[in-house]
Scaffold this active site. Structure first.
Site, short mmCIF file in Angstrom:
data_model
loop_
_atom_site.label_atom_id
_atom_site.label_comp_id
_atom_site.label_asym_id
_atom_site.label_seq_id
_atom_site.Cartn_x
_atom_site.Cartn_y
_atom_site.Cartn_z
N SER A 1 -28.31 6.43 -11.25
CA SER A 1 -29.41 6.40 -12.23
C SER A 1 -30.42 7.48 -11.92
O SER A 1 -30.97 7.53 -10.82
CB SER A 1 -30.09 5.04 -12.21
OG SER A 1 -29.18 4.06 -12.69
N ARG B 1 -37.04 0.12 -6.40
CA ARG B 1 -36.58 1.47 -6.00
C ARG B 1 -37.69 2.31 -5.37
O ARG B 1 -37.74 3.52 -5.54
CB ARG B 1 -35.99 2.23 -7.20
CG ARG B 1 -34.87 1.56 -7.91
CD ARG B 1 -33.63 1.37 -7.06
NE ARG B 1 -32.66 0.61 -7.81
CZ ARG B 1 -32.56 -0.72 -7.80
NH1 ARG B 1 -33.34 -1.43 -6.98
NH2 ARG B 1 -31.69 -1.34 -8.53
N GLU C 1 -35.91 8.31 -10.48
CA GLU C 1 -35.53 7.53 -9.29
C GLU C 1 -35.04 8.51 -8.22
O GLU C 1 -35.26 8.32 -7.03
CB GLU C 1 -34.40 6.55 -9.68
CG GLU C 1 -33.90 5.72 -8.51
CD GLU C 1 -32.91 4.63 -8.95
OE1 GLU C 1 -33.09 4.06 -10.04
OE2 GLU C 1 -31.94 4.39 -8.20
C1 LIG Z 1 -22.33 6.63 -8.69
C2 LIG Z 1 -23.64 6.17 -8.12
C3 LIG Z 1 -24.07 4.87 -8.34
C4 LIG Z 1 -25.30 4.42 -7.83
N1 LIG Z 1 -25.67 3.13 -8.05
C5 LIG Z 1 -26.83 2.67 -7.52
C6 LIG Z 1 -27.22 1.30 -7.72
O1 LIG Z 1 -26.54 0.49 -8.32
N2 LIG Z 1 -28.40 0.90 -7.17
C7 LIG Z 1 -29.19 1.74 -6.46
O2 LIG Z 1 -30.23 1.30 -5.97
N3 LIG Z 1 -28.84 3.05 -6.27
C8 LIG Z 1 -27.69 3.51 -6.78
N4 LIG Z 1 -27.34 4.83 -6.58
C9 LIG Z 1 -28.26 5.75 -5.89
C10 LIG Z 1 -28.08 5.82 -4.38
O3 LIG Z 1 -26.75 5.47 -4.00
C11 LIG Z 1 -29.07 4.93 -3.62
O4 LIG Z 1 -30.40 5.31 -3.90
C12 LIG Z 1 -28.83 4.97 -2.11
O5 LIG Z 1 -29.64 3.99 -1.49
C13 LIG Z 1 -29.13 6.33 -1.49
O6 LIG Z 1 -28.63 6.31 -0.15
P1 LIG Z 1 -28.26 7.65 0.62
O7 LIG Z 1 -27.89 7.28 1.99
O8 LIG Z 1 -27.27 8.44 -0.14
O9 LIG Z 1 -29.68 8.35 0.61
P2 LIG Z 1 -29.98 9.90 0.33
O10 LIG Z 1 -29.68 10.21 -1.09
O11 LIG Z 1 -29.35 10.75 1.37
O12 LIG Z 1 -31.57 9.90 0.51
C14 LIG Z 1 -32.41 9.23 -0.43
C15 LIG Z 1 -33.85 9.24 0.12
O13 LIG Z 1 -33.89 8.44 1.28
C16 LIG Z 1 -34.35 9.21 2.40
N5 LIG Z 1 -33.61 8.76 3.57
C17 LIG Z 1 -32.26 8.81 3.78
N6 LIG Z 1 -31.97 8.28 4.98
C18 LIG Z 1 -33.13 7.87 5.52
C19 LIG Z 1 -33.49 7.25 6.77
N7 LIG Z 1 -32.58 6.92 7.68
N8 LIG Z 1 -34.81 6.96 6.99
C20 LIG Z 1 -35.75 7.28 6.07
N9 LIG Z 1 -35.47 7.89 4.90
C21 LIG Z 1 -34.19 8.18 4.64
C22 LIG Z 1 -34.02 10.66 2.03
O14 LIG Z 1 -34.83 11.57 2.74
C23 LIG Z 1 -34.29 10.65 0.54
O15 LIG Z 1 -35.67 10.75 0.29
C24 LIG Z 1 -26.11 5.31 -7.08
C25 LIG Z 1 -25.67 6.61 -6.83
C26 LIG Z 1 -24.44 7.04 -7.34
C27 LIG Z 1 -23.99 8.44 -7.04
#
Ligand SMILES: Cc1cc2nc3c(=O)[nH]c(=O)nc-3n(C[C@H](O)[C@H](O)[C@H](O)COP(=O)(O)OP(=O)(O)OC[C@H]3O[C@@H](n4cnc5c(N)ncnc54)[C@H](O)[C@@H]3O)c2cc1C
Length: 298
Positions: free
Chosen positions: A220, A171, A290
């Site tokens: 998480s 992560r 995380e």
């Molecule tokens: C119900 C639920 C279940 C989840 N289960 C998991 C799981 O099983 N495993 C897991 O790993 N995560 C899980 N997550 C967390 C989350 O979904 C992941 O971390 C996911 O990868 C975040 O993606 P996002 O597009 O929403 O990023 P965001 O939340 O929008 O951004 C996260 C970070 O990435 C950066 N970012 C976003 N886009 C870019 C880009 N294009 N280039 C560079 N940086 C960028 C942002 O600035 C920020 O720092 C869960 C979340 C929820 C709500």
């Protein structure tokens, strides 16, 4: 009469003073001074060139791993979700733009008889967010299936990079400062669509049984410490169901913090701090978040 060569017009959407509440899965946070939703990669590059060199930038996927504070973000928020969302498949190589939802990537790869991306089905974020977080689930992780990435910097310069240029951990990804993902190339293996679709269904069922998937959360909250589980440590500290304001430690999965309806980002941040302090006091383990925290307090 001489005329200056005309600049092509921006084709994306600029929103001013936009509430960020509907751009994150906790449904909290203040407003962005401005937000840009690019039309495509070239338009994004052109927009970035119009910004002052010191403009604060926040890249947003689906906001499923972000706590945006109540004071909002006094800079420019770039939203790729629903904008840079192309996917194309050639043999075992999958080209994905950063704004595409991970679940869609998993489904399309399965449909094309490819295996290795099913774990993405349960991650409610974009491909860009998965690259930034090295998102993973049920034994799969993002970077082991990445063959190449394409990035953009604040001057709009596009670069192709190899995974070996990144330091990737659980992560956590260290990447060149001021460079963000716009696309990636996944290298998968031949599989069977029916088996892959079955694997996706099984994974989603398992998730629904163990996680409060229908409630507002960011998944998480803390990373698992080596050899243990954050959820186990939080539960052992008697914190399941603990509330601060509208924020609650989920009774279904102790590493999830729920917005029960009217939580502020401050409620959530205070609850995260409380959980961290209590786990350290009772279990002697220092948990690391995380979830990324951004923006200013109210
Ligand atoms: C119900 C639920 C279940 C989840 N289960 C998991 C799981 O099983 N495993 C897991 O790993 N995560 C899980 N997550 C967390 C989350 O979904 C992941 O971390 C996911 O990868 C975040 O993606 P996002 O597009 O929403 O990023 P965001 O939340 O929008 O951004 C996260 C970070 O990435 C950066 N970012 C976003 N886009 C870019 C880009 N294009 N280039 C560079 N940086 C960028 C942002 O600035 C920020 O720092 C869960 C979340 C929820 C709500």
């Amino acid at each position: 009469m001489m005329t200056a060569p005309s600049q092509p017009a921006l084709r994306g959407e600029l929103r001013l003073d936009e509430s960020l509440k509907r751009y994150n899965t906790w449904r909290v946070g203040g407003r962005a001074r401005q937000m840009y939703l690019p039309a495509d990669r070239a338009d994004l590059a052109m927009f970035l060139q119009t910004l002052p060199a010191d403009e604060p930038l926040l890249w947003l996927g689906l906001g499923s791993n972000l706590l945006i504070r109540d004071g909002g973000f006094s800079g420019t928020v770039i939203v790729l979700q629903g904008r840079l969302n192309a996917l194309s498949i050639e043999g075992e190589s999958v080209h994905v733009e950063a704004g595409l939802a991970c679940a869609k990537v998993a489904r399309e790869c399965a449909r094309a008889n490819l295996t290795g991306a099913a774990f993405l089905a349960g991650i409610p974020g974009t491909m860009g967010g998965a690259l930034a977080m090295n998102a993973g689930a049920f034994g799969g992780e993002t970077w082991p299936i990445v063959a190449a990435v394409t990035t953009i910097d604040r001057c709009g310069v596009i670069r192709d990079r190899r995974p070996s240029q990144y330091s990737v951990a659980y992560r956590h990804v260290e990447r060149p400062a001021e460079e963000w993902f716009v696309a990636c190339e996944l290298a998968l293996r031949p599989g069977d669509a029916t088996a892959e679709q079955g694997a996706i269904r099984a994974l989603l069922d398992r998730r629904a049984a163990t996680q409060p998937t229908g409630q507002a959360s960011c998944g998480s909250t803390f990373r698992n410490p080596p050899g243990d589980f954050a959820a186990r440590l939080i539960e052992a500290s008697g914190l399941k169901g603990h509330r601060i304001g509208g924020a609650e430690v989920s009774t279904k999965h102790a590493n999830f913090i729920i917005n029960t309806g009217d939580a502020s980002a401050r409620d959530i941040e205070r609850l995260i701090a409380h959980v961290g302090t209590e786990v350290e006091r009772q279990q002697g383990v220092s948990l690391r978040t995380e979830v990324h925290m951004v923006g200013e307090p109210a």
